[in-house]
Each structure stands twice: as C-alpha cells, then as structure tokens.
Design a protein around this motif. Structure first.
Motif, short mmCIF file in Angstrom:
data_model
loop_
_atom_site.label_atom_id
_atom_site.label_comp_id
_atom_site.label_asym_id
_atom_site.label_seq_id
_atom_site.Cartn_x
_atom_site.Cartn_y
_atom_site.Cartn_z
N PHE A 135 0.89 -1.28 0.07
CA PHE A 135 0.07 -0.12 -0.09
C PHE A 135 1.01 1.27 -0.03
CE2 PHE A 135 -2.91 -3.06 1.73
CZ PHE A 135 -4.01 -2.82 0.87
N THR A 136 0.44 2.18 -0.83
CA THR A 136 1.18 3.37 -0.83
C THR A 136 1.02 4.28 0.29
OG1 THR A 136 1.07 3.50 -3.32
CG2 THR A 136 1.62 5.54 -2.34
N ARG A 137 -0.18 4.51 0.90
CA ARG A 137 -0.40 5.33 1.96
C ARG A 137 0.02 6.53 1.88
NH1 ARG A 137 1.67 1.01 5.61
NH2 ARG A 137 0.18 -0.63 5.53
N PRO A 138 -0.40 7.29 0.67
CA PRO A 138 0.12 8.74 0.38
C PRO A 138 -0.31 9.81 1.45
CG PRO A 138 -2.04 8.20 -1.02
CD PRO A 138 -1.55 7.06 -0.29
N GLN A 139 -1.35 9.47 2.21
CA GLN A 139 -1.48 10.40 3.50
C GLN A 139 -0.37 10.49 4.26
OE1 GLN A 139 -3.08 7.66 2.69
NE2 GLN A 139 -3.26 6.31 4.44
N GLU A 140 0.24 9.59 4.46
CA GLU A 140 1.40 9.59 5.42
C GLU A 140 2.52 10.72 5.04
OE1 GLU A 140 2.81 5.69 6.22
OE2 GLU A 140 0.99 5.02 7.14
N SER A 152 7.89 11.48 2.45
CA SER A 152 9.01 10.93 2.82
C SER A 152 8.81 9.57 3.32
CB SER A 152 9.63 11.75 3.99
OG SER A 152 8.98 11.93 5.03
N ARG A 153 7.85 9.34 4.15
CA ARG A 153 7.45 7.94 4.46
C ARG A 153 7.42 7.01 3.62
NH1 ARG A 153 5.15 7.18 9.70
NH2 ARG A 153 4.96 5.03 9.26
N ILE A 207 9.22 2.70 -0.18
CA ILE A 207 9.60 2.30 -1.58
C ILE A 207 11.12 1.79 -1.67
CG2 ILE A 207 9.79 3.06 -4.04
CD1 ILE A 207 7.45 4.82 -3.12
N ILE A 208 11.99 2.58 -1.25
CA ILE A 208 13.43 2.18 -0.97
C ILE A 208 13.83 1.00 -0.38
CG2 ILE A 208 15.77 2.91 -0.21
CD1 ILE A 208 14.65 5.73 -0.53
N GLU A 209 12.96 0.64 0.71
CA GLU A 209 13.21 -0.80 1.34
C GLU A 209 12.62 -1.93 0.38
OE1 GLU A 209 14.85 -1.44 3.96
OE2 GLU A 209 14.40 -3.43 3.72
N SER A 210 11.81 -1.74 -0.11
CA SER A 210 11.01 -2.67 -1.05
C SER A 210 11.91 -2.72 -2.32
CB SER A 210 9.69 -2.45 -1.72
OG SER A 210 8.63 -1.94 -0.60
N ILE A 211 12.46 -1.87 -2.81
CA ILE A 211 13.64 -1.96 -3.75
C ILE A 211 14.65 -2.83 -3.54
CG2 ILE A 211 15.14 -0.67 -5.38
CD1 ILE A 211 12.82 1.46 -5.82
N ARG A 212 15.12 -2.42 -2.31
CA ARG A 212 16.35 -3.09 -1.78
C ARG A 212 16.18 -4.70 -1.56
NH1 ARG A 212 17.76 0.50 2.22
NH2 ARG A 212 19.37 1.47 0.78
N GLN A 213 14.72 -4.87 -0.92
CA GLN A 213 14.56 -6.36 -0.78
C GLN A 213 14.59 -7.10 -1.99
OE1 GLN A 213 11.26 -6.57 1.49
NE2 GLN A 213 12.25 -5.83 3.56
N THR A 214 13.87 -6.37 -3.06
CA THR A 214 13.70 -6.92 -4.45
C THR A 214 14.88 -7.21 -5.19
OG1 THR A 214 11.33 -5.94 -4.71
CG2 THR A 214 12.35 -6.79 -6.50
#
Ligand SMILES: [Zn+2]
Length: 407
Positions: free
Chosen positions: A118-123, A126-127, A132-139
C-alpha cells in the motif's frame, strides 16, 4: 534431480505466469506441481523442459524462433536461480495512489520477483519513499546485486521526467514537487528513471501487449483516475517539459462535476472508477431500487466500481445504467482522441477495464454514432493484454533501451 535448498518458489511462479502471458506454450499451473500435463500444441521437447521446470528444475524455460517457422525450447539456469549470471536485470516499480508494486525484470521481460504494497500517500511523501526504497532493496537482493543495472519507476503525472520530479498528481494529493529520482539515487549507486505511468503502460502494450504490430496507438488507463499515453509512428509522445497526454483531463461536459485536479467536467470525473462509484451512490441515495444496496450491506460508503461492475454483470438495472453512462462518457473522450491522432488501436487498461464489454461496448457505440465517417471503422477499441503489468514491463523495457540493452 538437485534442487537448491533455498530455491525461490515465488520467483518460479512469477516466471511461469509471465511466460503464459507471453503465450509461450508451457506446462504446469499457476504454481509448480508434480504431474502437470503439457498444454495442447506444445512440442515434445518443449513439454519435457516445461515439465522439468514445473517439477522444480532450477532454470528458466526459454524459446527462440528458428528459420522455417520452427522454435527451439531450452533451459537457462544460474547459481542464484534467477536466470543466466550475465543477464542484466532492472528493478521496475509502478507507484500509484493506492498501491505500489516492485519487480525484478530481465531482458526477455520475465518478471523474476514481484511484491505489492500500500502506498498510503496520506502519510506523506518521505515515509512512502522510505518504504519504496526498502522494497526496492529487498527485491534487488533476490538476485546478485551486480546484475541489477538500474531502477525504473513508473508513477502518476503530472511529473517532470527529465528531473525525475513528481509535481502535483491528483492521486497523491499531499505530494508536491517530490524529487524521487534524486532520493533513489542517494539510496542506490545506480541509474534511475522516473517516468509517467500511463506512458510506460502504453509502451508496454505497444511492445508486448495489445498494441503489438501497430505503430499508432492510444492507451487509456481507467482506475481510480484516468491516465493516458500515446505512441505515434512507433515513438512515445513526450511533452516539452511536463509529461504529455494527460488524457483523463479532457473536458467532455462544460457543466460536468468537479475533477480531482481542480478542473470541471473532465472525463476522469465522469468515467473513472471513482466516478462510477459516485454515480451509483448518488442514485442509491435518491432511493432508487438496486441489488447494490444488499451488496454493500446498506453502507453506501462501500460502493466501489468493482461492486457496480459485478452488479451489472448479474443484471442489476441501475448498475448496468451506471456502467453504460461511464462507458459513454469515456467514448466521448475517445472520439476526440481518434480525430486528433487517427490511431490504429485504442487500448483500455486499468482496474475498471476488467468490466470488459460493459465499459468497452458503449465506447464503440459512441464512436459509431459521433466520429467522422472515415474514422469510425478504423479505430479498434480493445482491452489491455498485460493488465496491471503493463507499466512495470513498459518502464523496464524503457530502462533497458536507455542502457543500450534493448531486446
Ligand atoms: Zn481533471
């Protein structure tokens, strides 16, 4: 048969799915299992290889066309289990207002790993960018890191692709001037591209989906909002600075409802998934009878475009009329587009396009009624072939081409 103890089954599943999507004959179901049978029309050798993969052989079934209409099926494998060791990979991401997806893609457009969040843009931006960076790192870590040659992100416009800056997308309402390319470059020592999602989906369909074989096409994604991309003479239509083809914001009714972008009477406000849900809710609130009332448990806040499409498919009159109205509104925009671009094909994608003929039928009718005679029969209106992978595959292909590694 040796199977590595850490064999990544989800990767194999994704690869099998991709091959099926590319219409390569293959054995096995959506998940590898023993005893799967070859599909009709597959060669004996191909069947054996396909069965080997479906049984857990640590490799990838590939197919090459030979002269005389023959094909060669063969297996490729590597130590890390995600294709040949020297095969370059791109981490491709599709960032939308509701969710973002990250995938590891090879040059043959096999999706080797894929995750959705989930993107959760309301957060705040920066959050979300941190996640996204963490997901890219894991992938990326699913493969040998040196094989990953770049990161390519398809996201909502308007944006500035040259700076990789997200400007002010209606689907990410609190995000303003987010320098996504710079943020990703700070996190990874790799080339980064940030491109318009509908442009990349258009490219994906042009190269690998419903647009193959056509040099002029229009792609419209109908989901929470409406986006678009245009291919002319085999090239993506680009804007001077901001991405071009914000096709969801064509005015189709000067007195129409307000649009998320601040405009009025735009096709996005009258044919998107959000608009379909709103139109159904308004009629239910007026007391009209419909099975949608039971489907949403009498909670009008739970009415979605998907619920309306399901109701329409089940024969509900109100739901059918709402889908027809949305399709007609979309058709009005398409009539203008075919007069401007004279495309070979108009491809409708996005979640709402899963409604199929409920949406596409009225679009074709409006073209038949309102387009100039010479345009009526030329423009074919078809559904996206790649579904929600069109953006991922398009932006991955874009990145490979930018690196001079296009297939
Ligand atoms: Zn608008």
């Amino acid at each position: 048969m040796y199977i590595p103890p850490n064999w990544p089954w989800p990767i194999l599943r994704s690869s099998v799915w991709t091959m099926r999507a590319k219409r390569i004959s293959f054995t096995g179901g959506p998940f590898p299992r023993r005893g799967s049978r070859p599909l009709a029309g597959m060669s004996t050798a191909g069947s054996m290889l396909g069965t080997a993969v479906s049984w857990g052989w640590p490799g990838f079934l590939c197919k090459k066309k030979l002269s005389g209409g023959r094909s060669l099926c063969f297996l490729e494998s590597s130590q890390d289990g995600v294709g040949p060791m020297d095969d370059p990979l791109i981490v491709a991401a599709d960032l939308g207002g509701t969710s973002f997806r990250v995938a590891l893609v090879d040059r043959r457009m096999n999706i080797l790993a894929r995750s959705a969040h989930f993107t959760r843009p309301q957060e705040g931006a920066s959050r979300a960018v941190e996640r996204i960076i963490e997901s890219i790192r894991q992938t990326a870590s699913r493969s040998s890191l040196e094989r990953v040659k770049g990161i390519a992100v398809a996201t909502a416009g308007p944006l500035d692709p040259s700076r990789g800056m997200i400007l002010s997308p209606p689907s990410l309402p609190t995000w303003r001037h987010v320098p996504l390319k710079d943020l990703l470059r700070d996190a990874f020592p790799l080339p980064v591209w940030v491109e318009h999602d509908a442009d990349m989906a258009a490219l994906g369909e042009y190269r690998f989906g419903s647009g193959r074989g056509f040099d002029r096409l229009i792609y419209l994604t109908v989901s929470t909002g409406i986006g678009g991309g245009v291919i002319l003479d085999g090239k993506l239509l680009r804007g001077a600075k901001v991405s071009a083809a914000e096709l969801g914001h064509i005015v189709i009714d000067p007195n129409g409802p307000p649009c998320n972008c601040g405009g009025k009477g735009h096709v996005e406000a009258m044919a998107s998934g959000t608009a379909i849900a709103r139109m159904a809710r308004e009629r239910l609130a007026r007391g009209e009878r419909s099975s949608l009332r039971e489907r949403c448990g009498d909670d009008l806040g739970k009415v979605t475009a998907q619920l309306v499409a399901e109701g329409a498919r089940a024969g509900d009159t109100l739901a059918r009329e709402v889908m027809r109205e949305a399709g007609t509104n979309l058709g009005l925009a398409v009539v203008s587009l075919i007069h401007i671009f004279d495309p070979d094909v108009v491809i409708i994608g996005g979640g709402v396009s899963n409604a199929g003929e409920l949406l596409l039928g009225p679009v074709r009718e409006v073209i038949a009624e309102r387009a100039m005679e010479d345009f009526r029969d030329r423009a074919r209106v078809v559904q996206s072939a790649l579904g929600d992978n069109s953006g991922i595959l398009g932006v991955a292909a874009f990145a490979f081409e930018e690196l001079g590694l296009g297939c």
